[in-house]
Design a protein around this motif. Sequence first.
Motif, PDB file in Angstrom:
ATOM      1  N   LEU A  14       0.819  -1.209   0.000  1.00 43.45           N
ATOM      2  CA  LEU A  14       0.000   0.000   0.000  1.00 43.45           C
ATOM      3  C   LEU A  14       0.850   1.254   0.000  1.00 43.45           C
ATOM      4  O   LEU A  14       1.915   1.301   0.624  1.00 43.45           O
ATOM      5  CB  LEU A  14      -0.913   0.012   1.222  1.00 43.45           C
ATOM      6  N   LYS A  18      -4.056   6.329  -3.743  1.00 41.41           N
ATOM      7  CA  LYS A  18      -5.133   5.351  -3.906  1.00 41.41           C
ATOM      8  C   LYS A  18      -5.155   4.731  -5.294  1.00 41.41           C
ATOM      9  O   LYS A  18      -5.355   3.528  -5.433  1.00 41.41           O
ATOM     10  CB  LYS A  18      -6.489   5.996  -3.606  1.00 41.41           C
ATOM     11  N   ASN A  21      -2.516   2.215  -5.628  1.00 43.17           N
ATOM     12  CA  ASN A  21      -2.919   1.008  -4.912  1.00 43.17           C
ATOM     13  C   ASN A  21      -3.850   0.161  -5.767  1.00 43.17           C
ATOM     14  O   ASN A  21      -3.723  -1.063  -5.822  1.00 43.17           O
ATOM     15  CB  ASN A  21      -3.607   1.366  -3.596  1.00 43.17           C
ATOM     16  N   GLY A  51      -5.047   2.703   1.570  1.00 39.41           N
ATOM     17  CA  GLY A  51      -3.666   2.993   1.927  1.00 39.41           C
ATOM     18  C   GLY A  51      -3.298   2.620   3.340  1.00 39.41           C
ATOM     19  O   GLY A  51      -4.104   2.122   4.106  1.00 39.41           O
TER      20      GLY A  51
END
Length: 87
Positions: A14, A18, A21, A51
């Motif tokens: 992570l 975002k 990810n 995250g």
Amino acid sequence: MGKKIGIVGIQSLLTADKEQNLKNALALMDEALLSYKHVDIIVLPEYFYWGPDPEDTPFIEEYPQHIINEMAKRARKYHTYIIAGTL
């Protein structure tokens, strides 16, 4: 003898980004779906999108529609179920 079920667990690194990810998780999913002969279920971590910082993670929030679309596309293409976190 009963039917065997193929389950793949995905663990991605992570970041605070975002969308990165999401890209990481989708790339690992694609790799698994192409590498294994039969995958019934893919399981992603609970917070695979939000995250590493718990302070920045919402307790209740829906995934953005583009994530749902990406997961649905892979589920249909590979005839598999995807458990994409719990939120």
